[in-house]
Design a protein around this motif. Structure first.
Motif, PDB file in Angstrom:
ATOM      1  N   PRO A   1       7.030  18.361  -4.247  1.00 33.24           N
ATOM      2  CA  PRO A   1       6.180  17.324  -3.660  1.00 33.24           C
ATOM      3  C   PRO A   1       6.847  15.940  -3.655  1.00 33.24           C
ATOM      4  N   PHE A   2       7.585  15.627  -4.714  1.00 34.09           N
ATOM      5  CA  PHE A   2       8.303  14.345  -4.746  1.00 34.09           C
ATOM      6  C   PHE A   2       9.299  14.269  -3.590  1.00 34.09           C
ATOM      7  N   ASN A   3      10.125  15.299  -3.441  1.00 31.81           N
ATOM      8  CA  ASN A   3      11.134  15.283  -2.381  1.00 31.81           C
ATOM      9  C   ASN A   3      10.499  15.261  -0.992  1.00 31.81           C
ATOM     10  N   ALA A   4       9.403  15.989  -0.823  1.00 26.52           N
ATOM     11  CA  ALA A   4       8.708  15.994   0.467  1.00 26.52           C
ATOM     12  C   ALA A   4       8.180  14.602   0.811  1.00 26.52           C
ATOM     13  N   ALA A   5       7.714  13.861  -0.182  1.00 29.46           N
ATOM     14  CA  ALA A   5       7.217  12.508   0.050  1.00 29.46           C
ATOM     15  C   ALA A   5       8.370  11.523   0.252  1.00 29.46           C
ATOM     16  N   LEU A   6       9.503  11.763  -0.419  1.00 26.65           N
ATOM     17  CA  LEU A   6      10.636  10.844  -0.354  1.00 26.65           C
ATOM     18  C   LEU A   6      11.397  10.913   0.970  1.00 26.65           C
ATOM     19  N   VAL A   7      11.666  12.121   1.450  1.00 29.22           N
ATOM     20  CA  VAL A   7      12.557  12.305   2.604  1.00 29.22           C
ATOM     21  C   VAL A   7      12.180  11.446   3.817  1.00 29.22           C
ATOM     22  N   PRO A   8      10.906  11.348   4.205  1.00 20.69           N
ATOM     23  CA  PRO A   8      10.600  10.519   5.379  1.00 20.69           C
ATOM     24  C   PRO A   8      10.804   9.017   5.133  1.00 20.69           C
ATOM     25  N   LEU A   9      10.962   8.625   3.873  1.00 18.07           N
ATOM     26  CA  LEU A   9      11.078   7.210   3.520  1.00 18.07           C
ATOM     27  C   LEU A   9      12.515   6.753   3.330  1.00 18.07           C
ATOM     28  N   ILE A  10      13.478   7.685   3.433  1.00 19.93           N
ATOM     29  CA  ILE A  10      14.879   7.321   3.195  1.00 19.93           C
ATOM     30  C   ILE A  10      15.722   7.566   4.445  1.00 19.93           C
ATOM     31  N   GLU A  11      16.871   6.914   4.484  1.00 17.16           N
ATOM     32  CA  GLU A  11      17.751   7.018   5.641  1.00 17.16           C
ATOM     33  C   GLU A  11      18.516   8.337   5.690  1.00 17.16           C
ATOM     34  N   GLU A  12      18.816   8.903   4.541  1.00 15.18           N
ATOM     35  CA  GLU A  12      19.564  10.160   4.482  1.00 15.18           C
ATOM     36  C   GLU A  12      18.612  11.344   4.699  1.00 15.18           C
ATOM     37  N   ASP A  13      19.201  12.516   4.946  1.00 21.77           N
ATOM     38  CA  ASP A  13      18.383  13.726   5.079  1.00 21.77           C
ATOM     39  C   ASP A  13      17.801  14.169   3.746  1.00 21.77           C
ATOM     40  N   ALA A  14      18.457  13.794   2.651  1.00 17.46           N
ATOM     41  CA  ALA A  14      18.039  14.102   1.284  1.00 17.46           C
ATOM     42  C   ALA A  14      18.861  13.221   0.354  1.00 17.46           C
ATOM     43  N   SER A  15      18.529  13.240  -0.917  1.00 14.19           N
ATOM     44  CA  SER A  15      19.342  12.516  -1.892  1.00 14.19           C
ATOM     45  C   SER A  15      20.767  13.051  -1.854  1.00 14.19           C
ATOM     46  N   VAL A  16      21.727  12.161  -1.961  1.00 18.29           N
ATOM     47  CA  VAL A  16      23.131  12.550  -2.031  1.00 18.29           C
ATOM     48  C   VAL A  16      23.472  12.693  -3.513  1.00 18.29           C
ATOM     49  N   LEU A  17      23.870  13.900  -3.910  1.00 11.91           N
ATOM     50  CA  LEU A  17      24.145  14.184  -5.321  1.00 11.91           C
ATOM     51  C   LEU A  17      25.638  14.204  -5.583  1.00 11.91           C
ATOM     52  N   THR A  18      26.032  13.522  -6.656  1.00 11.62           N
ATOM     53  CA  THR A  18      27.408  13.545  -7.130  1.00 11.62           C
ATOM     54  C   THR A  18      27.377  14.027  -8.571  1.00 11.62           C
ATOM     55  N   PHE A  19      27.982  15.177  -8.834  1.00 12.81           N
ATOM     56  CA  PHE A  19      28.027  15.710 -10.189  1.00 12.81           C
ATOM     57  C   PHE A  19      29.218  15.114 -10.914  1.00 12.81           C
ATOM     58  N   LEU A  20      29.013  14.765 -12.170  1.00 15.37           N
ATOM     59  CA  LEU A  20      30.012  14.050 -12.954  1.00 15.37           C
ATOM     60  C   LEU A  20      30.424  14.860 -14.176  1.00 15.37           C
ATOM     61  N   ASN A  21      31.682  14.734 -14.559  1.00 18.36           N
ATOM     62  CA  ASN A  21      32.197  15.304 -15.803  1.00 18.36           C
ATOM     63  C   ASN A  21      32.593  14.156 -16.712  1.00 18.36           C
ATOM     64  N   GLN A  22      32.073  14.184 -17.917  1.00 13.22           N
ATOM     65  CA  GLN A  22      32.401  13.131 -18.869  1.00 13.22           C
ATOM     66  C   GLN A  22      33.824  13.331 -19.379  1.00 13.22           C
ATOM     67  N   LEU A  23      34.581  12.250 -19.419  1.00 15.35           N
ATOM     68  CA  LEU A  23      35.932  12.307 -19.937  1.00 15.35           C
ATOM     69  C   LEU A  23      35.905  12.095 -21.442  1.00 15.35           C
ATOM     70  N   ALA A  24      36.832  12.752 -22.123  1.00 15.56           N
ATOM     71  CA  ALA A  24      36.960  12.572 -23.564  1.00 15.56           C
ATOM     72  C   ALA A  24      37.409  11.130 -23.816  1.00 15.56           C
ATOM     73  N   THR A  25      36.860  10.522 -24.821  1.00 17.99           N
ATOM     74  CA  THR A  25      37.239   9.156 -25.171  1.00 17.99           C
ATOM     75  C   THR A  25      37.771   9.132 -26.595  1.00 17.99           C
ATOM     76  N   ASN A  26      38.602   8.170 -26.864  1.00 19.62           N
ATOM     77  CA  ASN A  26      39.129   7.990 -28.220  1.00 19.62           C
ATOM     78  C   ASN A  26      38.115   7.228 -29.050  1.00 19.62           C
ATOM     79  N   PRO A  27      38.056   7.505 -30.335  1.00 21.10           N
ATOM     80  CA  PRO A  27      37.102   6.766 -31.197  1.00 21.10           C
ATOM     81  C   PRO A  27      37.430   5.297 -31.283  1.00 21.10           C
TER      82      PRO A  27
END
Length: 100
Positions: A74-100
């Protein structure tokens, strides 16, 4: 392993307040999910109709549970007509190891 992503979309001209209300209500529900670790909503300072949502889930199973939540469709159905894109653009991320 954590599942982390950035969801982006741009509100249509005049729809910014409605999009902000929708995403605010949705964020409250997502943050209650057992496997959700973060659901942070941002608007670009230089382009306030551009929304970014930073999401972190405990693991792939928690992310799949999120995708199958009854309020997502229901959220996505309500959102789509209100945004310029066809749907949310998803970017999946991988966390890089960090030094302490």
């Amino acid at each position: 392993m954590k599942k982390t992503l950035l969801a982006e979309f741009t509100a249509r001209e005049g729809a910014q307040d409605e999009v902000a209300r929708l995403i605010g209500d949705y964020a409250l529900k997502v943050r209650e999910e057992e496997g959700n670790l973060a659901f942070d909503v941002y608007a670009k300072a230089a382009a306030p109709r551009a929304f970014w949502i930073f999401e972190v889930y405990r693991d792939e199973d928690a992310f799949q549970t999120h995708l199958n939540a009854p309020y997502g469709g229901p959220f996505n159905a309500a959102l789509v007509p209100l945004i310029e894109e066809d749907a949310s653009v998803l970017t999946f991320l991988n966390q890089l190891a960090t030094n302490p």
